[in-house]
Design a protein around this motif. Structure first.
Motif, PDB file in Angstrom:
ATOM      1  N   VAL A 100      33.606  63.631  15.329  1.00 36.02           N
ATOM      2  CA  VAL A 100      33.156  64.653  14.377  1.00 36.02           C
ATOM      3  C   VAL A 100      31.656  64.543  14.132  1.00 36.02           C
ATOM      4  N   LYS A 101      31.181  63.322  13.969  1.00 36.56           N
ATOM      5  CA  LYS A 101      29.758  63.118  13.713  1.00 36.56           C
ATOM      6  C   LYS A 101      28.906  63.498  14.924  1.00 36.56           C
ATOM      7  N   PHE A 102      29.429  63.238  16.124  1.00 38.66           N
ATOM      8  CA  PHE A 102      28.665  63.535  17.328  1.00 38.66           C
ATOM      9  C   PHE A 102      28.550  65.042  17.559  1.00 38.66           C
ATOM     10  N   PHE A 103      29.644  65.764  17.425  1.00 40.72           N
ATOM     11  CA  PHE A 103      29.646  67.194  17.732  1.00 40.72           C
ATOM     12  C   PHE A 103      29.214  68.060  16.552  1.00 40.72           C
ATOM     13  N   PHE A 104      29.344  67.543  15.331  1.00 40.95           N
ATOM     14  CA  PHE A 104      29.012  68.345  14.147  1.00 40.95           C
ATOM     15  C   PHE A 104      28.079  67.562  13.230  1.00 40.95           C
ATOM     16  N   ALA A 105      27.049  66.985  13.834  1.00 38.09           N
ATOM     17  CA  ALA A 105      26.115  66.162  13.066  1.00 38.09           C
ATOM     18  C   ALA A 105      25.378  66.995  12.011  1.00 38.09           C
ATOM     19  N   LYS A 106      25.004  68.214  12.357  1.00 37.52           N
ATOM     20  CA  LYS A 106      24.277  69.064  11.405  1.00 37.52           C
ATOM     21  C   LYS A 106      25.153  69.411  10.209  1.00 37.52           C
ATOM     22  N   TYR A 107      26.418  69.715  10.475  1.00 38.75           N
ATOM     23  CA  TYR A 107      27.340  70.034   9.369  1.00 38.75           C
ATOM     24  C   TYR A 107      27.498  68.837   8.448  1.00 38.75           C
TER      25      TYR A 107
END
Length: 244
Positions: A46-53
């Motif tokens: 989750v952190k890798f693919f949605f770091a901005k979120y």
């Protein structure tokens, strides 16, 4: 042979005695190890693919910047990472609840995974019902925007709690009794502070939208936040006491 018979401490000529002993089975932590690795790997994805979120979510939470409309709208429009973090909250919260039950000696330690399932299912159903009830109330009284703001604060807090519980879960899982007790104490303080923050932020948002009074908000908390939790706690403890 006569010398052996004279040894009183060994009793060589006596009748043999059969002693039964249970086979020693060491406690295995393989299941917990792989589960924790899977949970950490899930969060890493989750952190890798949605770091901005995730960065926007943490910014809104820790800086209390709900007035930043553009940033809040970006978080609200990201439905898929929001769902993933809600799932993480259910699993992290369920595991944390199972550890709390074991720490305070509720239920049988052999049923740890059953306790985890109960806690995860209760968390999921509790917040799903809260979401549906508040959505219906908002539709009936034409308070959709107010309800959306309140739900945003609630689920934002849940996502942050689910993420920040992970280090404590690792500490509780793989440390000794003393460090585990310290981890549980610190995590309880953290969760309580976050929920106090949630109530304050929710009240500020609701007061701005519909001018709700502090008394009415306290009554809401007692009726829809505290009372259901106490009821679930009482039912679960009673069931576990009868089962054990």
């Amino acid at each position: 042979m006569g010398l052996l018979k004279t040894q009183a401490y060994f009793n060589f000529p006596g009748r043999p005695i059969h002693m039964r002993s249970e086979r020693y089975e060491p406690e295995s932590f393989e299941g917990m190890f792989y589960f924790m690795v899977g949970l950490l790997f899930y969060f890493a994805i989750v952190k890798f693919f949605f770091a901005k979120y995730l960065a926007n979510l943490m910014t809104l939470f820790f800086r209390a910047s709900l007035r930043q409309q553009q940033l809040r709208e970006q978080v609200l429009q990201s439905l898929f990472p929001s769902l993933l973090l809600n799932i993480l909250f259910v699993f992290s919260g369920g595991l944390y609840g199972a550890y709390m039950m074991r720490f305070y000696h509720y239920g049988s330690p052999e049923h740890f995974w059953i306790h985890f399932e109960y806690c995860a299912i209760i968390l999921a159903l509790l917040y799903l019902l809260k979401f549906l009830i508040l959505k219906i109330v908002g539709w009936i009284f034409n308070l959709n925007r107010t309800v959306d703001i309140y739900l945003f604060v609630v689920f934002m807090t849940n996502k942050v709690i689910g993420s920040l519980l992970l280090p404590f879960l690792v500490l509780i899982t793989f440390s000794g009794p003393l460090l585990a007790e310290i981890g549980i104490t610190l995590s309880i303080i953290m969760v309580c502070l976050f929920y106090v923050y949630r109530f304050i932020a929710a009240y500020a948002a609701l007061h701005k939208e519909i001018k709700i009074s502090g008394l009415h908000f306290i009554l809401y908390l007692c009726a829809f936040e505290i009372a259901p939790l106490l009821l679930i706690y009482k039912v679960l403890v009673t069931y576990l006491e009868k089962a054990s």
